[in-house]
Write a protein that holds these residues in place. Structure first.
Motif, PDB file in Angstrom:
ATOM      1  N   PRO A  73     -43.339  30.126  42.518  1.00  0.00           N
ATOM      2  CA  PRO A  73     -44.444  30.744  41.762  1.00  0.00           C
ATOM      3  C   PRO A  73     -45.684  29.858  41.733  1.00  0.00           C
ATOM      4  CG  PRO A  73     -42.750  29.921  40.272  1.00  0.00           C
ATOM      5  CD  PRO A  73     -42.182  29.834  41.659  1.00  0.00           C
ATOM      6  N   ILE A  74     -46.845  30.498  41.688  1.00  0.00           N
ATOM      7  CA  ILE A  74     -48.103  29.784  41.838  1.00  0.00           C
ATOM      8  C   ILE A  74     -48.965  29.872  40.584  1.00  0.00           C
ATOM      9  CG2 ILE A  74     -48.180  29.881  44.358  1.00  0.00           C
ATOM     10  CD1 ILE A  74     -49.884  32.388  44.149  1.00  0.00           C
ATOM     11  N   LEU A  75     -49.811  28.855  40.435  1.00  0.00           N
ATOM     12  CA  LEU A  75     -50.642  28.710  39.243  1.00  0.00           C
ATOM     13  C   LEU A  75     -51.654  29.847  39.106  1.00  0.00           C
ATOM     14  CD1 LEU A  75     -51.418  26.935  36.800  1.00  0.00           C
ATOM     15  CD2 LEU A  75     -52.959  25.677  38.340  1.00  0.00           C
ATOM     16  N   SER A  76     -52.224  30.312  40.207  1.00  0.00           N
ATOM     17  CA  SER A  76     -53.228  31.375  40.118  1.00  0.00           C
ATOM     18  C   SER A  76     -52.656  32.642  39.515  1.00  0.00           C
ATOM     19  CB  SER A  76     -53.830  31.667  41.500  1.00  0.00           C
ATOM     20  OG  SER A  76     -52.831  32.078  42.411  1.00  0.00           O
ATOM     21  N   LYS A  77     -51.402  32.960  39.808  1.00  0.00           N
ATOM     22  CA  LYS A  77     -50.764  34.139  39.209  1.00  0.00           C
ATOM     23  C   LYS A  77     -50.525  33.909  37.718  1.00  0.00           C
ATOM     24  CE  LYS A  77     -49.680  37.418  40.961  1.00  0.00           C
ATOM     25  NZ  LYS A  77     -50.282  38.784  41.027  1.00  0.00           N
ATOM     26  N   VAL A  78     -50.173  32.700  37.344  1.00  0.00           N
ATOM     27  CA  VAL A  78     -50.024  32.368  35.926  1.00  0.00           C
ATOM     28  C   VAL A  78     -51.343  32.588  35.198  1.00  0.00           C
ATOM     29  CG1 VAL A  78     -49.684  30.455  34.294  1.00  0.00           C
ATOM     30  CG2 VAL A  78     -48.085  30.778  36.204  1.00  0.00           C
ATOM     31  N   LYS A  79     -52.424  32.115  35.779  1.00  0.00           N
ATOM     32  CA  LYS A  79     -53.734  32.268  35.143  1.00  0.00           C
ATOM     33  C   LYS A  79     -54.149  33.735  35.066  1.00  0.00           C
ATOM     34  CE  LYS A  79     -55.526  27.647  36.022  1.00  0.00           C
ATOM     35  NZ  LYS A  79     -56.597  26.807  36.609  1.00  0.00           N
ATOM     36  N   GLU A  80     -53.770  34.515  36.069  1.00  0.00           N
ATOM     37  CA  GLU A  80     -54.011  35.962  36.011  1.00  0.00           C
ATOM     38  C   GLU A  80     -53.261  36.573  34.838  1.00  0.00           C
ATOM     39  OE1 GLU A  80     -53.100  39.961  38.743  1.00  0.00           O
ATOM     40  OE2 GLU A  80     -52.997  37.962  39.671  1.00  0.00           O
ATOM     41  N   GLY A  81     -52.033  36.134  34.634  1.00  0.00           N
ATOM     42  CA  GLY A  81     -51.238  36.628  33.516  1.00  0.00           C
ATOM     43  C   GLY A  81     -51.809  36.224  32.173  1.00  0.00           C
ATOM     44  N   ILE A  82     -52.299  35.003  32.074  1.00  0.00           N
ATOM     45  CA  ILE A  82     -52.912  34.536  30.827  1.00  0.00           C
ATOM     46  C   ILE A  82     -54.124  35.397  30.484  1.00  0.00           C
ATOM     47  CG2 ILE A  82     -54.197  32.629  29.780  1.00  0.00           C
ATOM     48  CD1 ILE A  82     -52.330  30.731  31.376  1.00  0.00           C
ATOM     49  N   ALA A  83     -54.948  35.681  31.496  1.00  0.00           N
ATOM     50  CA  ALA A  83     -56.130  36.515  31.274  1.00  0.00           C
ATOM     51  C   ALA A  83     -55.742  37.911  30.790  1.00  0.00           C
ATOM     52  CB  ALA A  83     -56.956  36.599  32.551  1.00  0.00           C
ATOM     53  N   LEU A  84     -54.703  38.494  31.405  1.00  0.00           N
ATOM     54  CA  LEU A  84     -54.233  39.818  30.983  1.00  0.00           C
ATOM     55  C   LEU A  84     -53.684  39.789  29.558  1.00  0.00           C
ATOM     56  CD1 LEU A  84     -52.363  41.293  34.102  1.00  0.00           C
ATOM     57  CD2 LEU A  84     -54.337  42.288  32.932  1.00  0.00           C
ATOM     58  N   ALA A 110     -47.241  30.041  27.102  1.00  0.00           N
ATOM     59  CA  ALA A 110     -47.867  28.838  26.546  1.00  0.00           C
ATOM     60  C   ALA A 110     -49.382  28.877  26.721  1.00  0.00           C
ATOM     61  CB  ALA A 110     -47.287  27.598  27.212  1.00  0.00           C
ATOM     62  N   GLY A 111     -49.828  29.270  27.906  1.00  0.00           N
ATOM     63  CA  GLY A 111     -51.249  29.262  28.212  1.00  0.00           C
ATOM     64  C   GLY A 111     -52.059  30.273  27.431  1.00  0.00           C
ATOM     65  N   ALA A 112     -51.435  31.384  27.053  1.00  0.00           N
ATOM     66  CA  ALA A 112     -52.153  32.438  26.333  1.00  0.00           C
ATOM     67  C   ALA A 112     -52.659  31.977  24.975  1.00  0.00           C
ATOM     68  CB  ALA A 112     -51.248  33.666  26.171  1.00  0.00           C
ATOM     69  N   LEU A 113     -52.002  30.971  24.395  1.00  0.00           N
ATOM     70  CA  LEU A 113     -52.385  30.482  23.069  1.00  0.00           C
ATOM     71  C   LEU A 113     -53.019  29.091  23.125  1.00  0.00           C
ATOM     72  CD1 LEU A 113     -49.288  31.623  20.960  1.00  0.00           C
ATOM     73  CD2 LEU A 113     -51.408  32.862  21.438  1.00  0.00           C
ATOM     74  N   TYR A 114     -53.485  28.710  24.300  1.00  0.00           N
ATOM     75  CA  TYR A 114     -54.063  27.367  24.485  1.00  0.00           C
ATOM     76  C   TYR A 114     -55.502  27.497  24.958  1.00  0.00           C
ATOM     77  CZ  TYR A 114     -54.583  22.654  26.516  1.00  0.00           C
ATOM     78  OH  TYR A 114     -55.017  21.393  26.838  1.00  0.00           O
ATOM     79  N   ASP A 115     -56.397  26.729  24.371  1.00  0.00           N
ATOM     80  CA  ASP A 115     -57.813  26.827  24.709  1.00  0.00           C
ATOM     81  C   ASP A 115     -58.162  26.147  26.037  1.00  0.00           C
ATOM     82  OD1 ASP A 115     -58.408  28.266  22.425  1.00  0.00           O
ATOM     83  OD2 ASP A 115     -58.876  26.481  21.230  1.00  0.00           O
ATOM     84  N   GLY A 116     -57.353  25.219  26.468  1.00  0.00           N
ATOM     85  CA  GLY A 116     -57.655  24.487  27.692  1.00  0.00           C
ATOM     86  C   GLY A 116     -57.016  25.104  28.920  1.00  0.00           C
ATOM     87  N   ASP A 117     -56.956  24.310  29.989  1.00  0.00           N
ATOM     88  CA  ASP A 117     -56.348  24.728  31.253  1.00  0.00           C
ATOM     89  C   ASP A 117     -54.833  24.606  31.136  1.00  0.00           C
ATOM     90  OD1 ASP A 117     -55.413  24.967  33.879  1.00  0.00           O
ATOM     91  OD2 ASP A 117     -57.101  23.883  34.740  1.00  0.00           O
ATOM     92  N   VAL A 118     -54.102  25.667  31.443  1.00  0.00           N
ATOM     93  CA  VAL A 118     -52.645  25.653  31.318  1.00  0.00           C
ATOM     94  C   VAL A 118     -52.013  24.536  32.144  1.00  0.00           C
ATOM     95  CG1 VAL A 118     -52.241  27.307  33.208  1.00  0.00           C
ATOM     96  CG2 VAL A 118     -50.583  27.130  31.340  1.00  0.00           C
ATOM     97  N   GLN A 130     -47.483  25.780  20.727  1.00  0.00           N
ATOM     98  CA  GLN A 130     -47.181  27.160  20.334  1.00  0.00           C
ATOM     99  C   GLN A 130     -47.171  28.035  21.583  1.00  0.00           C
ATOM    100  OE1 GLN A 130     -50.297  28.813  17.868  1.00  0.00           O
ATOM    101  NE2 GLN A 130     -51.923  27.745  18.984  1.00  0.00           N
ATOM    102  N   ASN A 131     -46.450  29.128  21.517  1.00  0.00           N
ATOM    103  CA  ASN A 131     -46.398  30.047  22.650  1.00  0.00           C
ATOM    104  C   ASN A 131     -45.958  31.421  22.176  1.00  0.00           C
ATOM    105  OD1 ASN A 131     -43.731  28.102  22.891  1.00  0.00           O
ATOM    106  ND2 ASN A 131     -43.195  30.267  23.178  1.00  0.00           N
ATOM    107  N   LEU A 132     -46.282  32.429  22.952  1.00  0.00           N
ATOM    108  CA  LEU A 132     -45.801  33.778  22.668  1.00  0.00           C
ATOM    109  C   LEU A 132     -44.290  33.816  22.893  1.00  0.00           C
ATOM    110  CD1 LEU A 132     -48.550  35.854  24.519  1.00  0.00           C
ATOM    111  CD2 LEU A 132     -48.332  35.514  22.044  1.00  0.00           C
TER     112      LEU A 132
END
Length: 382
Positions: A73-84, A110-118, A130-132
């Protein structure tokens, strides 16, 4: 046994048809809207997606889709998921797929509730506070991610394949239905077998304190993988074997085989992460190449344990015989055992070694795993 604290909060729902209850399980935790993470369209073709959707709808849970998660799995897909997740205000993450989907889901949670870069979580710049909540239906037995608090993702830009961990990244509920795993391809069945064995042997061979009980549990797990893999290669629909194989995958990395142990490391995974980061080979296929080579290189550091492995797993005497037997079994089931079989050329290998050296530093293993040592391991894998 070494002093320990142990807790595993994941609830396992094991059995045929349990995926049809996923909405009810999630409703127990007050879920109203979830991000549904999956890989290929296979879950729609098989009817699994429809079953999940029906269960969510019946329990009043809305969902947003994120498909296309790939193996490694790749980081760009994770970031796409965080945005969604942020855009739609979801309150949970549901993974339907294999370990790659679930590892991505953990990073998104984890990234969805974090202000910085996952990616901060992966490089130690920040801790997951914290995380969903996370739920999953696991369709491929291999990583054990369904009952632990870690996940691995690759940063395509830096070619770093690192892990995220968090005290609350354990899934709330994991569904394991062996029948859903019957359609796994022959290749990924044998790659999964190698992955489970790799999880089992890391502490077994490297720990400075290793209780007898844990040795026996690990040996039972490995023998179960060998036995059930051979059954499933002949009959993929044997649900008894499929169920034992799936549970062996979970047990290999849910913490139970590390209780009371001390002073262990994960060298096979550290080295293989470089291989799959650079060459994008399936993780389990990379491990079946690395393991016999690493075992040959490392055996003198713990020869009695390697002799025990030979005796308990294969009924043999010497460390060398045990390593040869494992490699022969990998050859028998059809998972690669050489870099040549993976198609890795000299230019790629040089990049892999450099990447592994960086991993060793990041994993605090660089005193033992120098560039020379890692090069020796890969020479043995040719």
């Amino acid at each position: 046994m070494y002093s320990f604290s142990f807790q595993n909060p994941t609830r396992i729902e094991f059995g045929v048809g349990k995926e049809q209850n996923i909405g009810a399980y999630m409703q127990e935790f007050g879920v109203k809207k979830t991000l549904l993470v999956y890989g290929s369209e296979r879950i729609k073709q098989s009817g699994l997606f429809d079953d999940v959707a029906a269960s969510l709808q019946a329990n009043g849970i809305e969902w947003v889709e994120l498909g296309g998660v790939k193996s490694n799995p790749i980081l760009s897909k994770v970031k796409e998921g965080i945005a969604l997740a942020r855009q739609h205000g979801v309150d949970s993450i549901l993974s339907v797929g294999g370990g790659s989907c679930l590892d991505s889901a953990k990073a998104i949670a984890a990234g969805a509730l974090y202000d910085g870069d996952v990616w901060d979580f992966f490089i130690g710049k920040a801790a997951v506070e914290q995380n969903l909540p996370i739920f999953d239906i696991i369709t491929l037995a291999a990583t054990g991610s369904e009952m632990n608090n870690g996940g691995v993702v690759m940063n395509e830009q830096t070619q770093q394949k690192y892990a995220v961990n968090g005290k609350d990244l354990f899934p709330k509920v994991s569904v394991i239905n062996p029948k859903l795993q019957a359609t796994v391809s022959r290749d990924y069945l044998v790659y999964s077998a190698a992955d489970i064995i790799a999880h089992s042997i890391e502490g077994y061979f490297t720990a400075s304190v290793q209780p007898e009980l844990i040795n026996m549990q690990i040996e039972a797990n490995i023998k179960t993988v060998i036995r059930t893999t051979e059954i499933l290669l002949n009959n993929p629909n044997d649900l008894d074997a499929r169920g034992e194989f799936a549970w062996a995958a979970t047990m290999a990395l849910n913490g139970l085989t590390y209780v009371g142990t001390h002073g262990f490391s994960y060298p096979n995974h550290m080295i293989e992460h470089a291989l799959s980061a650079i060459c994008d080979v399936p993780h389990g296929a990379g491990l079946s190449v690395v393991m016999p080579a690493w075992m040959t290189w490392y055996k003198e550091q713990n020869r009695p344990q390697f002799e025990r492995f030979a005796r308990e797993i294969f009924g043999l005497k010497t460390a060398e015989e045990g390593i040869a037997a494992l490699k022969a079994w990998f050859d028998k089931i059809g998972t690669p055992t050489t870099l040549a079989q993976l198609g890795v050329n000299d230019e790629q290998l040089a990049a892999v070694i450099d990447n592994a050296v960086q991993n060793a530093v990041a994993w605090q293993m660089n005193e033992t795993y120098t560039q020379a040592a890692i090069t020796e391991v890969f020479e043995l894998a040719k």
